[in-house]
Design a protein around this motif. Structure first.
Motif, PDB file in Angstrom:
ATOM      1  N   ASP A 189      74.751  48.258  36.748  1.00  0.00           N
ATOM      2  CA  ASP A 189      73.934  47.828  36.361  1.00  0.00           C
ATOM      3  C   ASP A 189      75.287  46.818  34.925  1.00  0.00           C
ATOM      4  O   ASP A 189      74.405  46.366  34.525  1.00  0.00           O
TER       5      ASP A 189
ATOM      6  N   PRO B 224      77.618  43.481  33.695  1.00  0.00           N
ATOM      7  CA  PRO B 224      79.010  42.845  34.760  1.00  0.00           C
ATOM      8  C   PRO B 224      79.460  42.541  34.858  1.00  0.00           C
ATOM      9  O   PRO B 224      80.817  43.667  34.857  1.00  0.00           O
TER      10      PRO B 224
ATOM     11  N   SER C 112      80.987  34.814  40.609  1.00  0.00           N
ATOM     12  CA  SER C 112      80.112  35.073  39.310  1.00  0.00           C
ATOM     13  C   SER C 112      79.975  33.872  38.681  1.00  0.00           C
ATOM     14  O   SER C 112      81.238  33.561  38.749  1.00  0.00           O
ATOM     15  N   ASP C 113      79.253  33.505  37.571  1.00  0.00           N
ATOM     16  CA  ASP C 113      79.828  32.946  36.544  1.00  0.00           C
ATOM     17  C   ASP C 113      80.716  32.413  35.598  1.00  0.00           C
ATOM     18  O   ASP C 113      82.030  31.054  35.927  1.00  0.00           O
TER      19      ASP C 113
ATOM     20  N   ASN D  12      76.125  40.620  45.363  1.00  0.00           N
ATOM     21  CA  ASN D  12      75.486  39.016  45.011  1.00  0.00           C
ATOM     22  C   ASN D  12      74.303  39.230  43.899  1.00  0.00           C
ATOM     23  O   ASN D  12      74.663  38.563  42.233  1.00  0.00           O
ATOM     24  N   MET D  13      73.594  39.516  43.828  1.00  0.00           N
ATOM     25  CA  MET D  13      72.250  40.365  43.439  1.00  0.00           C
ATOM     26  C   MET D  13      73.080  40.684  41.953  1.00  0.00           C
ATOM     27  O   MET D  13      72.181  40.477  40.798  1.00  0.00           O
ATOM     28  N   TYR D  14      73.577  41.478  41.993  1.00  0.00           N
ATOM     29  CA  TYR D  14      73.832  42.554  40.896  1.00  0.00           C
ATOM     30  C   TYR D  14      75.105  41.154  40.066  1.00  0.00           C
ATOM     31  O   TYR D  14      74.559  40.930  38.915  1.00  0.00           O
TER      32      TYR D  14
ATOM     33  N   ASN E 151      74.164  36.944  40.244  1.00  0.00           N
ATOM     34  CA  ASN E 151      72.492  36.113  39.295  1.00  0.00           C
ATOM     35  C   ASN E 151      72.065  35.260  40.081  1.00  0.00           C
ATOM     36  O   ASN E 151      71.469  34.300  39.009  1.00  0.00           O
ATOM     37  N   ALA E 152      72.442  34.938  40.961  1.00  0.00           N
ATOM     38  CA  ALA E 152      72.116  34.013  41.669  1.00  0.00           C
ATOM     39  C   ALA E 152      71.901  33.863  43.385  1.00  0.00           C
ATOM     40  O   ALA E 152      72.200  35.532  43.632  1.00  0.00           O
TER      41      ALA E 152
ATOM     42  N   HIS F 273      67.291  39.225  49.971  1.00  0.00           N
ATOM     43  CA  HIS F 273      67.809  38.069  49.181  1.00  0.00           C
ATOM     44  C   HIS F 273      67.397  36.790  49.874  1.00  0.00           C
ATOM     45  O   HIS F 273      67.476  35.838  48.673  1.00  0.00           O
TER      46      HIS F 273
ATOM     47  N   ARG G 221      64.397  33.980  47.711  1.00  0.00           N
ATOM     48  CA  ARG G 221      64.404  32.147  47.059  1.00  0.00           C
ATOM     49  C   ARG G 221      63.416  31.179  47.128  1.00  0.00           C
ATOM     50  O   ARG G 221      63.854  30.059  46.392  1.00  0.00           O
TER      51      ARG G 221
END
Ligand code: GUN
Ligand code: FE
Length: 455
Positions: free
Chosen positions: A94, A96, A245-246, A304-306, A309-310, A348, A352
């Motif tokens: 949970d 980042p 990730s960003d 990727n979902m964790y 965030n996209a 996933h 979308r």
């Protein structure tokens, strides 16, 4: 005929997906495997009925007869797995990415200098991935040479097809003092490991070495260039994380003013044998480059979902024909099961999808036609993974390696239930993908060798 070149045969029902989005049900097929562990023939009932092959194999105890509700599927291919993170699975997801790496991953990976610890973990990991049906795995190891050899030795001993890389990371600001190496040491140990794998006795192509820069933030440009040159000169596999990730994506933009893909291209790390984990935030130019070089994407849906965030544009990448397989990204997942990754890939893609409420304007929530099917996800975990690795695996075809998983739907107390009066062949395959547990996997073969046998 004496059929001496046949190691054994398997008679029963099998599924595979040679074509994206389609499946073949091979009913009562006889698959024969030669002494090199390759598929020698796939015979239909009317073909083996007119041959003496069944009689010979049966007489000489070389025939495996599948029971009702037992199904053969191709061995599963995990394109992205962090071997030393096996004890970390189920912790801190949970958080980042940055905190997860700093708080859990780096302290754990640093422990692998202890070779006894490495052996204990890797024995358990390889046994567990094999028992989950993973016949081929692409592994990140730790930054250490000796434990990476232990991982390669373990895969060879247990018979798993493995692509193993010693992790490289040298950036003083991004890597902790206790877990980084100089450029010189990273390069020296990468070369030494490559040499080790190419001379491992009894290897016969089962184990490959992989040049492994961790990701852009952890590597200096100097290290990336040296590794790129080594990979090019030796025609090596390369694996790394890409635009995941960003934070990671913005790091490349700030440091180089470029995307991850441009940096990998300029440093010589992008090629046909490059496996890019994640690759969530790609520009149009990036996609074109990946396709032009014939590189591959390891889609890691849960991770990727964790961490991103996209959602990955899996639908679009598959439509464009990019090499795309699936990765568990252990320990950024809670199981090594590639069937679970298939399920997660479908989930996933569904989140979308465009909202269907009449109150929504077009494009107000989600996008049109983003779903992928279970068959497409399964294709990625088998055929797509084989294409990514450029190996003859993932499909039951003459000349391909016999890497296979036997799924048994007769196990008590499991979720996989087949109701023959209700379930079509396509239903059965979907149920196998969605509900198979490890208990249902009763045998696994890699290159014709039985590596898991529970019955
Ligand atoms: N990015 C850099 N290192 C890692 C890692 O170990 N796991 C994941 N998921 N992403 C990473
Ligand atoms: Fe990863």
């Amino acid at each position: 005929m004496n059929h001496d070149d046949i190691l054994f045969g398997i008679l029963g029902n099998a599924f595979h997906c040679p074509v994206l989005g389609e499946f073949e049900f091979l009913e009562n097929v006889l698959i024969t495997i030669n002494t090199d562990g390759e598929i020698d023939s796939l015979l239909k009932p009317d073909e083996y009925a007119v041959s003496d092959i069944m009689e010979v194999l049966e007489r000489e105890n070389r025939l495996v007869r599948l029971k009702e509700k037992q199904y053969l599927i191709p061995g599963l291919i995990d394109l992205h797995c962090h071997a030393p993170q096996w004890p970390q699975m189920g912790k801190g997801l949970d958080l980042p990415l940055y905190n997860w790496l700093a708080n859990y991953t780096f302290p754990l990976e640093a422990k692998y200098q202890d070779l006894e610890f490495a052996k204990r973990v890797y024995d358990d990991l390889v046994q567990s991935t094999l028992s989950s049906g993973t016949t081929s795995a692409v592994y990140f190891s730790s930054i250490h040479l000796e434990p990476t050899r232990v991982l390669a030795d373990t895969c060879l001993e247990k018979g798993q097809r493995a692509f193993v890389g010693k992790v490289c990371m040298d950036d003083v600001e991004q890597c902790p003092d206790y877990y980084r190496q100089s450029v010189e040491k990273s390069l020296y140990e990468t070369e030494a490991f490559h040499q080790y794998v190419s001379t491992m006795s009894g290897n016969h192509g089962l184990i490959s070495s992989v040049v492994t820069p961790r990701f852009i933030p952890s590597c200096t440009e100097g290290l990336l260039k040296e590794l790129g040159q080594f990979a090019t000169n030796n025609n090596c596999y390369v694996q790394t994380h890409c635009s995941e990730s960003d934070w990671a994506r913005e790091y490349s933009q700030q440091k180089y003013g470029e995307t991850d893909i441009s940096v990998y291209e300029k440093t010589g790390l992008l090629g046909r044998k490059t496996i890019l984990a994640h690759s969530i935030f790609l520009t149009e130019q990036d996609v074109i480059k990946i396709q032009d070089y014939g590189a591959s994407i390891a889609h890691c849906p849960l991770s990727n979902m964790y961490f991103a965030n996209a959602a990955m544009e899996t639908r679009e990448l598959l439509n464009r024909g990019l090499h795309c397989g699936l990765g568990s990204d252990v320990a950024a997942s809670v199981t090594p099961s590639m069937l679970r990754s298939c399920f997660d890939a479908v989930t996933h893609s569904r989140v979308r999808e465009e909202g269907t409420s009449t109150k929504l304007a077009a494009g107000e929530r989600g996008e049109a036609k983003t779903r992928i099917s279970f068959l497409e996800a399964f294709w990625m975990a088998t055929t797509g993974g084989g294409k990514a690795l450029d190996k003859n695996i993932g499909v039951f075809r003459r000349g391909f390696s016999f890497d296979a998983v036997l799924v048994d739907a007769n196990i008590q107390d499991c979720d996989l239930k087949i109701w023959q009066a209700l379930d079509s062949a396509s239903d059965i395959l979907e149920k196998i993908i969605s509900t198979t547990n490890r208990q249902n996997i009763i045998k696994v073969w890699v290159q014709g060798r039985e590596v898991v046998c529970k019955q």
